[in-house]
Scaffold this active site. Structure first.
Site, PDB file in Angstrom:
ATOM      1  N   TRP A   1      40.942 -28.258  42.220  1.00 33.80           N
ATOM      2  CA  TRP A   1      39.917 -29.211  42.642  1.00 33.80           C
ATOM      3  C   TRP A   1      40.448 -30.641  42.642  1.00 33.80           C
ATOM      4  O   TRP A   1      40.103 -31.434  43.527  1.00 33.80           O
ATOM      5  CB  TRP A   1      38.669 -29.066  41.771  1.00 33.80           C
ATOM      6  CG  TRP A   1      38.036 -27.726  41.969  1.00 33.80           C
ATOM      7  CD1 TRP A   1      37.973 -26.702  41.065  1.00 33.80           C
ATOM      8  CD2 TRP A   1      37.428 -27.235  43.166  1.00 33.80           C
ATOM      9  NE1 TRP A   1      37.347 -25.607  41.625  1.00 33.80           N
ATOM     10  CE2 TRP A   1      37.010 -25.905  42.911  1.00 33.80           C
ATOM     11  CE3 TRP A   1      37.192 -27.783  44.427  1.00 33.80           C
ATOM     12  CZ2 TRP A   1      36.370 -25.119  43.877  1.00 33.80           C
ATOM     13  CZ3 TRP A   1      36.557 -27.005  45.390  1.00 33.80           C
ATOM     14  CH2 TRP A   1      36.152 -25.699  45.110  1.00 33.80           C
TER      15      TRP A   1
ATOM     16  N   ASP B   1      34.840 -35.663  38.087  1.00 26.17           N
ATOM     17  CA  ASP B   1      34.172 -34.464  38.573  1.00 26.17           C
ATOM     18  C   ASP B   1      33.907 -33.568  37.366  1.00 26.17           C
ATOM     19  O   ASP B   1      34.823 -32.992  36.796  1.00 26.17           O
ATOM     20  CB  ASP B   1      35.080 -33.756  39.594  1.00 26.17           C
ATOM     21  CG  ASP B   1      34.490 -32.445  40.108  1.00 26.17           C
ATOM     22  OD1 ASP B   1      33.401 -32.043  39.662  1.00 26.17           O
ATOM     23  OD2 ASP B   1      35.155 -31.805  40.955  1.00 26.17           O
TER      24      ASP B   1
ATOM     25  N   LYS C   1      26.651 -24.607  38.318  1.00 25.82           N
ATOM     26  CA  LYS C   1      27.376 -24.022  37.198  1.00 25.82           C
ATOM     27  C   LYS C   1      26.636 -24.247  35.878  1.00 25.82           C
ATOM     28  O   LYS C   1      26.371 -23.310  35.147  1.00 25.82           O
ATOM     29  CB  LYS C   1      28.795 -24.602  37.129  1.00 25.82           C
ATOM     30  CG  LYS C   1      29.613 -24.347  38.398  1.00 25.82           C
ATOM     31  CD  LYS C   1      30.952 -25.033  38.352  1.00 25.82           C
ATOM     32  CE  LYS C   1      31.695 -24.926  39.677  1.00 25.82           C
ATOM     33  NZ  LYS C   1      32.089 -23.554  40.017  1.00 25.82           N
TER      34      LYS C   1
END
Length: 362
Positions: free
Chosen positions: A103, A173, A197
Site C-alpha cells: 500500500w 494511512d 476493516k
C-alpha cells in the site's frame, strides 16, 4: 441462525454481531420514521443527526483533540493516494514517503503523477518484513508532508511508534489499524482509513485532519477532489454513503461499549499473542516471516514450508468453518486478519486448529 463463520477476512471484514443485529432491527423503520435510513434525504434532520453523531463519536474516541475535523468521503483509501498530492503537493514542495509494503508503494506511485516525490525510508530490501527504525527516516526540508502506512495489511507489518516530523504534516494511512490501539492523535496532520476493516462496512472513507490543512485547497483541481469542498460542506456536498456512515456510527458505539481503544488494545494484543505464540512454538512448522518487533496485531501472516501442506491447511480450515485465511496472492501463505470485531474466542479456535494441524502433518 446458523453458526457464524470464523471470519478472518482482510476487508470487507468481520463486524460485531451486536452491530449487525441492531442494524437488522432498524433497517425497515429507523427511529420511528417509517423509513430505512437508506431511503432518507441526506439533507434531512434525521440523517444529519446520525452523520454529526458519528463525527463527534469518532473524535471522542480519539480524545477530543482540538482543531481536527472528520470527513466522510468515498472512493476508498486508494482515492486518497491521489487526493493527498493533488491538495498538498504544491510547486516547490516534495511528497516524502515511507515505503513498508504494497500500500505504501501504491501511494507513492500515485503521488509521482502530480509532483516531486522522495523516499524517506524503505524496507523493500527486507521484502517488507519490517518497518524502518524511526531514526533512519529522512524528511527533506521542502517536504509538503511525510506519508506512511501504519499497518501493511498484505505483508503484516506495523509501526509500533511514529516519527516526529516537526512542522511537516504527518499523514498516515490507518485503514487496517485505526482505533485498534490507544494513540495520541495530535502529532498527526491527517489520518485516513477505508472503513471496511476496523470501522464498519465498505463504502465510506474516514478522514481525520487538522482543520488548517484542509480548509483551503488549490483552485485548479476538480471540486470533488478538493478537501475544502468537503470541509466547508460537512461532507454533505453531494450524497454521502448514508447507510455506511450509519453503520460506522453503530460500530463506534460498540467500541465505546467495549471500554474504548485502551481496552480494545488489551484484547487485540492478547489475540495476536495467541496466534504468534502458536507459530513460534511450532518448531519451524509454521513460519512467521515478519520481524518480531514489526509484527502487526491486526494482520498475522505465516507460512508452511510445503506448498502441498499449505493447500491442505486451507482445505481443512474451510471444512472447519474458517474464512479468509489464504494470504494475498502477491505474497502467498496465510493471513489471519484479527480486527477489532474478531472475537478472542475465534483466535483461540484458530490457534487450536493450527496446533492440531501441526500434530497431524508434521
Amino acid at each position: 441462525m446458523t453458526k457464524r463463520a470464523y471470519n478472518f477476512n482482510a476487508g470487507p471484514a468481520a463486524l460485531p454481531l451486536e452491530v449487525l443485529e441492531r442494524a437488522q432491527a432498524e433497517i425497515v423503520d429507523f427511529r420511528g420514521t417509517g423509513m430505512s435510513i437508506m431511503e432518507m434525504s441526506h439533507r434531512g434532520k434525521v440523517y444529519e443527526e446520525v452523520h454529526n453523531e458519528a463525527q463527534s463519536r469518532l473524535l471522542s474516541l480519539m480524545g477530543n483533540p482540538k482543531g481536527y475535523k472528520v470527513l466522510f468521503l468515498q472512493g476508498g483509501a486508494s482515492t486518497q493516494f491521489s487526493m493527498i498530492p493533488m491538495n498538498f503537493l504544491t510547486e516547490g514542495k516534495t511528497g516524502s514517503y515511507v515505503i513498508t509494503g504494497s500500500w505504501g508503494a501504491k501511494s507513492i506511485k500515485e503521488a509521482k503523477l502530480f509532483g516531486e516525490t522522495h523516499v524517506a525510508a524503505s524496507t523493500e530490501n527486507d521484502k517488507f518484513m519490517s518497518v524502518p527504525d524511526l531514526k533512519s527516516i529522512e524528511v527533506p526540508e521542502n517536504a509538503a508532508y511525510l506519508h506512511l502506512t501504519s499497518n501493511e495489511t498484505i505483508e503484516g507489518n506495523q509501526f509500533q511508534q511514529y516519527p516526529s516530523t516537526g512542522n511537516v504534516p504527518l499523514i498516515v494511512d490507518m485503514s487496517s489499524d485505526i482505533l485498534s490501539r490507544n494513540i495520541d492523535i495530535t502529532p498527526f496532520g491527517m489520518i485516513y482509513a477505508g472503513a471496511q476493516k476496523n470501522l464498519g462496512p465498505s463504502g465510506v472513507t474516514v478522514i481525520i485532519a487538522r482543520e488548517e490543512l484542509i480548509a483551503e485547497s488549490p483552485k485548479n483541481i476538480p471540486t470533488m477532489l478538493r478537501y475544502d469542498t468537503h470541509y466547508s460542506n460537512n461532507s454533505l456536498y453531494n450524497t454521502p454513503p448514508s447507510y455506511s456512515v450509519y453503520l460506522v456510527n453503530e460500530m463506534l458505539k460498540w467500541i465505546e461499549e467495549q471500554g474504548g481503544t485502551a481496552e480494545l488494545e488489551k484484547v487485540n494484543r492478547k489475540k495476536a499473542a495467541l496466534i504468534y505464540d502458536t507459530i513460534d512454538r511450532s518448531e519451524g512448522f509454521f513460519q512467521g516471516p515478519v520481524h518480531p518487533d514489526s509484527r502487526s496485531i491486526m494482520n498475522v501472516t505465516f507460512k508452511i514450508g510445503s506448498e502441498e501442506l499449505e493447500k491442505q491447511f486451507i482445505k481443512e480450515a474451510e471444512q472447519e468453518g474458517f474464512v479468509g485465511l489464504k494470504g494475498h496472492r502477491s505474497v502467498g501463505g496465510f493471513r489471519a486478519s484479527i480486527y477489532n470485531a474478531v472475537p478472542y474466542e475465534n483466535c483461540k479456535v484458530l490457534a487450536e486448529f493450527m496446533t492440531h494441524f501441526k500434530q497431524k502433518h508434521a
